[in-house]
Design a protein around this motif. Sequence first.
Motif, mmCIF file in Angstrom:
data_model
loop_
_atom_site.group_PDB
_atom_site.id
_atom_site.type_symbol
_atom_site.label_atom_id
_atom_site.label_comp_id
_atom_site.label_asym_id
_atom_site.label_seq_id
_atom_site.Cartn_x
_atom_site.Cartn_y
_atom_site.Cartn_z
ATOM 1 N N UNK A 224 -22.315 7.726 40.411
ATOM 2 C CA UNK A 224 -22.530 7.537 41.838
ATOM 3 C C UNK A 224 -23.663 8.404 42.328
ATOM 4 N N UNK A 225 -24.566 7.808 43.119
ATOM 5 C CA UNK A 225 -25.746 8.513 43.610
ATOM 6 C C UNK A 225 -25.852 8.302 45.108
ATOM 7 N N UNK A 226 -26.031 9.404 45.866
ATOM 8 C CA UNK A 226 -26.255 9.342 47.314
ATOM 9 C C UNK A 226 -27.437 10.243 47.648
ATOM 10 N N UNK A 227 -28.675 9.771 47.435
ATOM 11 C CA UNK A 227 -29.849 10.620 47.647
ATOM 12 C C UNK A 227 -30.032 11.022 49.100
ATOM 13 N N UNK A 228 -29.669 10.112 50.010
ATOM 14 C CA UNK A 228 -29.750 10.411 51.438
ATOM 15 C C UNK A 228 -28.505 9.849 52.118
ATOM 16 N N UNK A 229 -28.257 10.272 53.347
ATOM 17 C CA UNK A 229 -27.040 9.870 54.049
ATOM 18 C C UNK A 229 -26.981 8.365 54.271
ATOM 19 N N UNK A 230 -28.112 7.710 54.364
ATOM 20 C CA UNK A 230 -28.145 6.287 54.699
ATOM 21 C C UNK A 230 -28.292 5.387 53.485
ATOM 22 N N UNK A 231 -28.199 5.942 52.286
ATOM 23 C CA UNK A 231 -28.350 5.110 51.088
ATOM 24 C C UNK A 231 -27.475 5.655 49.976
ATOM 25 N N UNK A 232 -26.898 4.748 49.187
ATOM 26 C CA UNK A 232 -26.087 5.143 48.043
ATOM 27 C C UNK A 232 -26.110 4.025 47.023
ATOM 28 N N UNK A 233 -25.755 4.356 45.802
ATOM 29 C CA UNK A 233 -25.729 3.371 44.728
ATOM 30 C C UNK A 233 -24.923 3.884 43.572
ATOM 31 N N UNK A 234 -24.793 3.051 42.556
ATOM 32 C CA UNK A 234 -24.038 3.494 41.405
ATOM 33 C C UNK A 234 -23.889 2.407 40.374
ATOM 34 N N UNK A 235 -23.241 2.780 39.280
ATOM 35 C CA UNK A 235 -22.997 1.846 38.181
ATOM 36 C C UNK A 235 -21.660 2.186 37.549
ATOM 37 N N UNK A 236 -20.963 1.176 37.065
ATOM 38 C CA UNK A 236 -19.684 1.377 36.395
ATOM 39 C C UNK A 236 -19.661 0.573 35.104
ATOM 40 N N UNK A 237 -18.934 1.103 34.131
ATOM 41 C CA UNK A 237 -18.715 0.392 32.867
ATOM 42 C C UNK A 237 -17.269 0.633 32.457
ATOM 43 N N UNK A 238 -16.611 -0.415 31.981
ATOM 44 C CA UNK A 238 -15.243 -0.276 31.502
ATOM 45 C C UNK A 238 -15.029 -1.210 30.328
ATOM 46 N N UNK A 239 -14.112 -0.815 29.461
ATOM 47 C CA UNK A 239 -13.797 -1.640 28.310
ATOM 48 C C UNK A 239 -12.376 -1.407 27.866
ATOM 49 N N UNK A 240 -11.871 -2.334 27.070
ATOM 50 C CA UNK A 240 -10.519 -2.194 26.536
ATOM 51 C C UNK A 240 -10.411 -2.946 25.224
ATOM 52 N N UNK A 241 -9.521 -2.438 24.382
ATOM 53 C CA UNK A 241 -9.222 -3.083 23.099
ATOM 54 C C UNK A 241 -7.707 -3.220 23.024
ATOM 55 N N UNK A 242 -7.230 -4.449 23.164
ATOM 56 C CA UNK A 242 -5.803 -4.726 23.157
ATOM 57 C C UNK A 242 -5.379 -5.216 21.781
ATOM 58 N N UNK A 243 -4.343 -4.588 21.233
ATOM 59 C CA UNK A 243 -3.801 -4.973 19.935
ATOM 60 C C UNK A 243 -2.458 -5.644 20.170
ATOM 61 N N UNK A 244 -2.447 -6.967 20.043
ATOM 62 C CA UNK A 244 -1.281 -7.782 20.332
ATOM 63 C C UNK A 244 -0.765 -8.409 19.049
ATOM 64 N N UNK A 245 0.506 -8.801 19.007
ATOM 65 C CA UNK A 245 1.028 -9.440 17.797
ATOM 66 C C UNK A 245 0.253 -10.692 17.398
ATOM 67 N N UNK A 246 -0.254 -11.417 18.394
ATOM 68 C CA UNK A 246 -0.982 -12.647 18.089
ATOM 69 C C UNK A 246 -2.455 -12.413 17.794
ATOM 70 N N UNK A 247 -2.914 -11.158 17.899
ATOM 71 C CA UNK A 247 -4.309 -10.872 17.603
ATOM 72 C C UNK A 247 -4.878 -9.831 18.546
ATOM 73 N N UNK A 248 -6.125 -9.433 18.292
ATOM 74 C CA UNK A 248 -6.797 -8.439 19.118
ATOM 75 C C UNK A 248 -7.630 -9.117 20.199
ATOM 76 N N UNK A 249 -7.838 -8.384 21.296
ATOM 77 C CA UNK A 249 -8.677 -8.878 22.389
ATOM 78 C C UNK A 249 -9.499 -7.711 22.928
ATOM 79 N N UNK A 250 -10.793 -7.929 23.077
ATOM 80 C CA UNK A 250 -11.712 -6.896 23.538
ATOM 81 C C UNK A 250 -12.336 -7.342 24.852
ATOM 82 N N UNK A 251 -12.350 -6.433 25.830
ATOM 83 C CA UNK A 251 -12.944 -6.697 27.135
ATOM 84 C C UNK A 251 -14.001 -5.636 27.417
ATOM 85 N N UNK A 252 -15.142 -6.071 27.940
ATOM 86 C CA UNK A 252 -16.204 -5.174 28.382
ATOM 87 C C UNK A 252 -16.738 -5.678 29.713
ATOM 88 N N UNK A 253 -16.986 -4.758 30.632
ATOM 89 C CA UNK A 253 -17.497 -5.142 31.952
ATOM 90 C C UNK A 253 -18.422 -4.054 32.459
#
Length: 730
Positions: A515-544
């Motif tokens: 998260x970045x807020x260089x000045x009071x009137x502006x802000x921005x940012x970036x997010x990343x998330x992921x998961x690796x699910x191990x299920x009886x029927x197989x694995x599933x991977x999520x990335x966002x």
Amino acid sequence: MPLLLVAAAALGSRVAHADGLTAAAEPTYTLTRFRLTDATGTTTTTDSQALSQQYRLGLDKSFTEALRWRASGTLLRDQVWSETEGASADTTRQEWTLSTGLGWGGPVLGGSFTYDRDTVDAKYSVESAAGGRQRTRVPQLVSETYGASARWEPADLPVLNLRLSRTNQFDEDRVEFDTSTTTAGVTAVYSPTNEVGLTYATTYNTTDDRVDDTSTWTLGQVATATYRRRFFADRSQAYLIYGLQSSISETQATSALGTVRTQRPPLAGLSLVEAFPDVPSTDTLQANPALVDGNVQSSAGLDLGFQRTLAGDTAPRDLGVQMAEPLQQVNVVQVWVDRLLPETAWRAVEWSAWRSDDNANWVPVPLDGAVTFGPFQNRFEIPIQRTRSKYLKVVTRPLAATVTTDAALGAILVTDVQLFDDVSAASVAGRNTTVNNALSGTVTTRLLDAPALTHDLSFQWAKTGGQSAAWTVANGLGLTQRLHPTTTVSSRVARTDSSAGGRHTGQLDWGASLGVSPIRTASGGATYSGSWAQLPEGDQVRNAASVFARADLYQGLSVTANAGQSHVSGLETTTRTTFTSATTSIVPNRVLNLSGTYAFNKMHAETGDRVRDSEAQQLTGLATVTPFPALLATAGATRSTQSGTSPRLLWNYLVSYSPLRGGDLVLSAQHQETSDDVADTTTKSTSGNVRWNVRPNAYLDLNYSNIDNRSPQSRTRADSLMLHLFLTLS
């Protein structure tokens, strides 16, 4: 006009009360003409008159400091007369409610004796155009409850509460309803230290249904122990809770028609008002604890009233739950609302049911009968085919504006959702015993102060009867660091393992944000998330991953934008979703407010040899003009496109004028129009209102409204004139 002299409600012993009498009268008279023109040009006209009367009386008397009596009662009487092309009909519904109670005692020892009664009468009359009148009277429905309670709050000893009640529900002929329920319960609460809490409760309940010839008794006991403590100089805190629950029940059934109902407690409430590009089959519901808190009086923030439709809001309302025990079956969903609905209104509300294992992909659940509305309680009862799932929801839309012009139904607020399983009494006849054990806890530790590094551990363990135990263990590390006064980074990694019904699953989650807020009137940012699910029927991977930015470019001019992409693979399916949106708000002065939003969503899915692509876009603009406080005008348009469908344009405008405000005489007028070019439908609504504030707590309203709905199949027009008086005496 009947005179209402009735008595109500037990008192809390620690609240001071003043003697007194309160009374209120609220009659409403409505004159309506409804015209329906079908596709052939034939017009059918229905003229109706409605008289709704509500009278309330309350009494309050303190005999001594330790003996108090309060009472209240209500009479509701609704009468409707209508005529359609020479055929006439009339309906009368009358409901009496009475509640009275005597409260005794003081802060340490006290209690109450109560009596509540609700009586409903209804009759109908229909006369055909050819002559001949048919009269129907519905058997009187009665619900009455006798109650007694006592409490003892000694210093440094357990707090004891005793409650007794008996409820009878029946019709006057005892043909459709004839049920008696008796409940006795004791609760003890004790906290020997600030760190330890102990609770014990036992309840004995009997239910006799003389219509279905079934009887059930249940003895339930619940013991709970909690422990909380801070240690390591307050760097760590722990919370543990253990619960032991036992239930012994016996059911006797002499008829094959009898049923037994068991409530299924949810783990969490979920809801969503669908917005672009949501659809019931793939949307994700958000947490809504108020939807499952058991409070059937307070709103859960979802409105089904026809005023939402007039405002152009016909979006589906998703009402859902996360089940505490996904293996438990459910076949009845109750949706509670904040008011009694007439039959013409509740029958016009359409429902569908859905289930899901991940709160992202939903499968329809067929209804298993007609939806009904409670004769005594304000609730829909939705029968569904028996199902078990981790997530369950029902979906509906706000009431159509063509169904009613009753102002009382302009807002219909959802208050609670409850789940049940109805089974035949014969299938559970005999004695049943269940014992449940549950242990859960959380431990949070602050490992470092700079950077802020924390570890959290949580676990749940539960065992029911002879079934194998179910458990969940989660470990997580979280890091937050301010790199600069304007820049903050955070990250988290967690591992969760669980087992239920012989099925073991594991999931690794990770993510980071900037998260970045260089000045009071502006802000921005970036997010990343992921998961690796191990299920009886197989694995599933999520990335966002996603980015966002906000800027106030000038006083009265702001811009917000975000974009992102997600990728899911595994279980023989690969899905890639791309989204972006941007919003601009312009407020050049106090008179004008402009805003616009663009949203884009694209999905690519592959399942085996099958490939599916979809794309959706939406552009929305809104302008609001307020030249002076008495005048408000808004205009908005939304253009949306989706793969496989024609572009859709929705537009609406609203003009509201209140020339006299804040005095004894208040005038207001409003016009609104909504149009859908794909469905070729238009809804126009015009209304005017005059209010005379006769004196404090007394006013008289005169309202006129016109609702005009046009579609290729038909046109409906409703003109309504309403006179409403509200008067209170105290």
